[in-house]
Design a protein around this motif. Structure first.
Motif, mmCIF file in Angstrom:
data_model
loop_
_atom_site.group_PDB
_atom_site.id
_atom_site.type_symbol
_atom_site.label_atom_id
_atom_site.label_comp_id
_atom_site.label_asym_id
_atom_site.label_seq_id
_atom_site.Cartn_x
_atom_site.Cartn_y
_atom_site.Cartn_z
ATOM 1 N N VAL A 64 0.847 -1.191 0.000
ATOM 2 C CA VAL A 64 0.000 0.000 0.000
ATOM 3 C C VAL A 64 0.883 1.242 0.000
ATOM 4 C CG1 VAL A 64 -1.868 1.220 1.161
ATOM 5 C CG2 VAL A 64 -1.743 -1.272 1.320
ATOM 6 N N LEU A 65 0.811 1.984 -1.100
ATOM 7 C CA LEU A 65 1.571 3.229 -1.210
ATOM 8 C C LEU A 65 0.656 4.450 -1.237
ATOM 9 C CD1 LEU A 65 4.100 2.081 -3.957
ATOM 10 C CD2 LEU A 65 4.465 2.164 -1.497
ATOM 11 N N SER A 66 -0.650 4.226 -1.201
ATOM 12 C CA SER A 66 -1.628 5.294 -1.412
ATOM 13 C C SER A 66 -1.985 6.083 -0.165
ATOM 14 C CB SER A 66 -2.912 4.691 -1.983
ATOM 15 O OG SER A 66 -3.500 3.824 -1.021
ATOM 16 N N GLY A 67 -1.577 5.593 1.004
ATOM 17 C CA GLY A 67 -1.977 6.243 2.246
ATOM 18 C C GLY A 67 -3.239 5.637 2.846
ATOM 19 N N ALA A 68 -3.827 4.663 2.166
ATOM 20 C CA ALA A 68 -5.065 4.032 2.640
ATOM 21 C C ALA A 68 -4.785 2.749 3.417
ATOM 22 C CB ALA A 68 -5.974 3.746 1.451
ATOM 23 N N HIS A 69 -3.587 2.635 3.987
ATOM 24 C CA HIS A 69 -3.184 1.388 4.640
ATOM 25 C C HIS A 69 -4.081 1.005 5.818
ATOM 26 C CE1 HIS A 69 -0.789 4.761 6.139
ATOM 27 N NE2 HIS A 69 -0.985 4.220 7.325
ATOM 28 N N MET A 70 -4.513 1.950 6.624
ATOM 29 C CA MET A 70 -5.344 1.601 7.779
ATOM 30 C C MET A 70 -6.670 1.001 7.305
ATOM 31 S SD MET A 70 -3.285 2.275 10.195
ATOM 32 C CE MET A 70 -4.279 2.059 11.648
ATOM 33 N N THR A 71 -7.268 1.605 6.308
ATOM 34 C CA THR A 71 -8.538 1.116 5.760
ATOM 35 C C THR A 71 -8.353 -0.233 5.086
ATOM 36 O OG1 THR A 71 -9.299 3.371 5.423
ATOM 37 C CG2 THR A 71 -10.414 1.652 4.163
ATOM 38 N N MET A 72 -7.345 -0.365 4.239
ATOM 39 C CA MET A 72 -7.155 -1.590 3.459
ATOM 40 C C MET A 72 -6.773 -2.780 4.349
ATOM 41 S SD MET A 72 -8.024 -0.990 0.471
ATOM 42 C CE MET A 72 -8.475 0.488 -0.413
ATOM 43 N N PHE A 73 -5.786 -2.596 5.210
ATOM 44 C CA PHE A 73 -5.395 -3.685 6.109
ATOM 45 C C PHE A 73 -6.554 -4.026 7.043
ATOM 46 C CE2 PHE A 73 -1.040 -2.655 4.883
ATOM 47 C CZ PHE A 73 -0.409 -3.889 4.920
ATOM 48 N N GLY A 74 -7.218 -3.000 7.566
ATOM 49 C CA GLY A 74 -8.319 -3.219 8.488
ATOM 50 C C GLY A 74 -9.442 -4.033 7.865
ATOM 51 N N ARG A 75 -9.787 -3.714 6.621
ATOM 52 C CA ARG A 75 -10.877 -4.442 5.958
ATOM 53 C C ARG A 75 -10.463 -5.885 5.650
ATOM 54 N NH1 ARG A 75 -15.860 -5.847 5.741
ATOM 55 N NH2 ARG A 75 -16.697 -6.152 3.661
ATOM 56 N N VAL A 76 -9.224 -6.099 5.242
ATOM 57 C CA VAL A 76 -8.749 -7.468 4.997
ATOM 58 C C VAL A 76 -8.828 -8.278 6.289
ATOM 59 C CG1 VAL A 76 -6.695 -8.862 4.462
ATOM 60 C CG2 VAL A 76 -7.368 -6.971 2.958
ATOM 61 N N MET A 77 -8.386 -7.708 7.389
ATOM 62 C CA MET A 77 -8.423 -8.415 8.669
ATOM 63 C C MET A 77 -9.868 -8.723 9.064
ATOM 64 S SD MET A 77 -5.239 -8.762 9.191
ATOM 65 C CE MET A 77 -5.312 -9.584 10.770
ATOM 66 N N GLU A 78 -10.764 -7.773 8.862
ATOM 67 C CA GLU A 78 -12.180 -7.959 9.176
ATOM 68 C C GLU A 78 -12.778 -9.097 8.338
ATOM 69 O OE1 GLU A 78 -16.069 -5.303 8.149
ATOM 70 O OE2 GLU A 78 -14.421 -4.256 9.135
ATOM 71 N N LEU A 79 -12.473 -9.115 7.038
ATOM 72 C CA LEU A 79 -12.998 -10.161 6.153
ATOM 73 C C LEU A 79 -12.448 -11.538 6.513
ATOM 74 C CD1 LEU A 79 -12.861 -8.160 2.830
ATOM 75 C CD2 LEU A 79 -14.944 -9.044 3.922
ATOM 76 N N ALA A 102 2.153 0.168 14.995
ATOM 77 C CA ALA A 102 1.658 -0.475 16.225
ATOM 78 C C ALA A 102 0.158 -0.726 16.141
ATOM 79 C CB ALA A 102 1.985 0.372 17.444
ATOM 80 N N GLU A 103 -0.578 0.202 15.568
ATOM 81 C CA GLU A 103 -2.029 0.025 15.430
ATOM 82 C C GLU A 103 -2.348 -1.106 14.447
ATOM 83 O OE1 GLU A 103 -6.045 2.620 14.476
ATOM 84 O OE2 GLU A 103 -4.160 3.673 14.838
ATOM 85 N N LEU A 104 -1.587 -1.201 13.361
ATOM 86 C CA LEU A 104 -1.783 -2.305 12.415
ATOM 87 C C LEU A 104 -1.478 -3.643 13.089
ATOM 88 C CD1 LEU A 104 -0.261 -0.671 9.229
ATOM 89 C CD2 LEU A 104 -2.661 -1.304 9.568
ATOM 90 N N ALA A 106 -1.759 -4.272 16.238
ATOM 91 C CA ALA A 106 -2.850 -4.520 17.184
ATOM 92 C C ALA A 106 -4.077 -5.090 16.462
ATOM 93 C CB ALA A 106 -3.213 -3.234 17.926
ATOM 94 N N MET A 107 -4.242 -4.751 15.192
ATOM 95 C CA MET A 107 -5.333 -5.307 14.371
ATOM 96 C C MET A 107 -5.080 -6.776 14.027
ATOM 97 S SD MET A 107 -6.091 -2.689 11.286
ATOM 98 C CE MET A 107 -6.266 -0.957 11.552
ATOM 99 N N GLY A 108 -3.819 -7.192 14.181
ATOM 100 C CA GLY A 108 -3.471 -8.567 13.851
ATOM 101 C C GLY A 108 -2.544 -8.710 12.667
ATOM 102 N N VAL A 109 -2.097 -7.594 12.093
ATOM 103 C CA VAL A 109 -1.131 -7.657 10.992
ATOM 104 C C VAL A 109 0.190 -8.160 11.568
ATOM 105 C CG1 VAL A 109 0.105 -6.327 9.235
ATOM 106 C CG2 VAL A 109 -2.303 -5.810 9.729
ATOM 107 N N ALA A 110 0.735 -9.206 10.939
ATOM 108 C CA ALA A 110 1.915 -9.881 11.499
ATOM 109 C C ALA A 110 3.196 -9.061 11.363
ATOM 110 C CB ALA A 110 2.101 -11.241 10.838
ATOM 111 N N ARG A 111 3.341 -8.333 10.259
ATOM 112 C CA ARG A 111 4.607 -7.603 10.048
ATOM 113 C C ARG A 111 4.406 -6.534 8.988
ATOM 114 N NH1 ARG A 111 10.416 -8.561 10.407
ATOM 115 N NH2 ARG A 111 11.221 -6.515 9.875
ATOM 116 N N ILE A 112 5.030 -5.376 9.201
ATOM 117 C CA ILE A 112 5.042 -4.286 8.226
ATOM 118 C C ILE A 112 6.486 -3.997 7.851
ATOM 119 C CG2 ILE A 112 4.617 -1.819 7.857
ATOM 120 C CD1 ILE A 112 2.049 -3.435 7.826
ATOM 121 N N PHE A 113 6.732 -3.944 6.548
ATOM 122 C CA PHE A 113 8.045 -3.566 6.019
ATOM 123 C C PHE A 113 7.924 -2.169 5.428
ATOM 124 C CE2 PHE A 113 7.875 -8.160 5.931
ATOM 125 C CZ PHE A 113 9.093 -8.510 6.493
ATOM 126 N N THR A 114 8.807 -1.287 5.833
ATOM 127 C CA THR A 114 8.760 0.090 5.346
ATOM 128 C C THR A 114 9.696 0.258 4.153
ATOM 129 O OG1 THR A 114 10.368 0.669 7.042
ATOM 130 C CG2 THR A 114 8.043 1.046 7.581
#
Length: 136
Positions: A64-79, A102-104, A106-114
């Motif tokens: 995700v390069l668009s800035g919509a990472h919280m929405t996109m990751f959050g919806r994937v985790m929800e689904l 940290a918030e991602l 907490a949602m359950g995302v295993a790892r974020i690479f910057t």
């Protein structure tokens, strides 16, 4: 008997049209022995999770390069929760501020690479942390 490879869906959610980095990561993972299914650009979270379920994926990698990472990751985790598929691990990368990582997690995302993360580090993390559940 040879060990089965982990199966990973790699996707570009949302309207972000920049796919050079995700294609490089997909190739590096393939070279590391990971079975990679790249879904392409402009995928919805629903399309990504449907592909992961259909392909019996062990993990989903989002770029995700668009800035919509919280929405996109959050919806994937929800689904994944809605489909009783929380055993599919989610990781990803892109332009994600440190303050959101940290918030991602907490949602359950295993790892974020910057940006700038060495591709070898990504491949090593996937090899060490994603186990093939679809192995016979």
């Amino acid at each position: 008997m040879a060990e089965s490879a982990a199966r990973v869906i790699v996707a570009k959610p949302g309207l972000d049209g920049h796919d050079r980095g995700v294609k490089i990561v997909a190739r590096v993972l393939r070279d590391a022995g990971v079975e990679v299914i790249y879904t392409g650009l402009r995928q919805t979270p629903e399309m990504i999770v449907a592909a992961a379920l259909q392909e019996d994926a062990d993990a989903i990698g989002l770029s995700v390069l668009s800035g919509a990472h919280m929405t996109m990751f959050g919806r994937v985790m929800e689904l994944l929760r809605e489909n009783d598929a929380t055993d599919i691990r989610v990781f990803g990368g892109g332009i994600i501020p440190d303050s959101d990582i940290a918030e991602l997690e907490a949602m359950g995302v295993a790892r974020i690479f910057t940006p700038g993360a060495p591709t070898a580090e990504i491949a090593e993390w996937v090899r060490e942390n994603i186990r093939p559940a679809h192995a016979a």
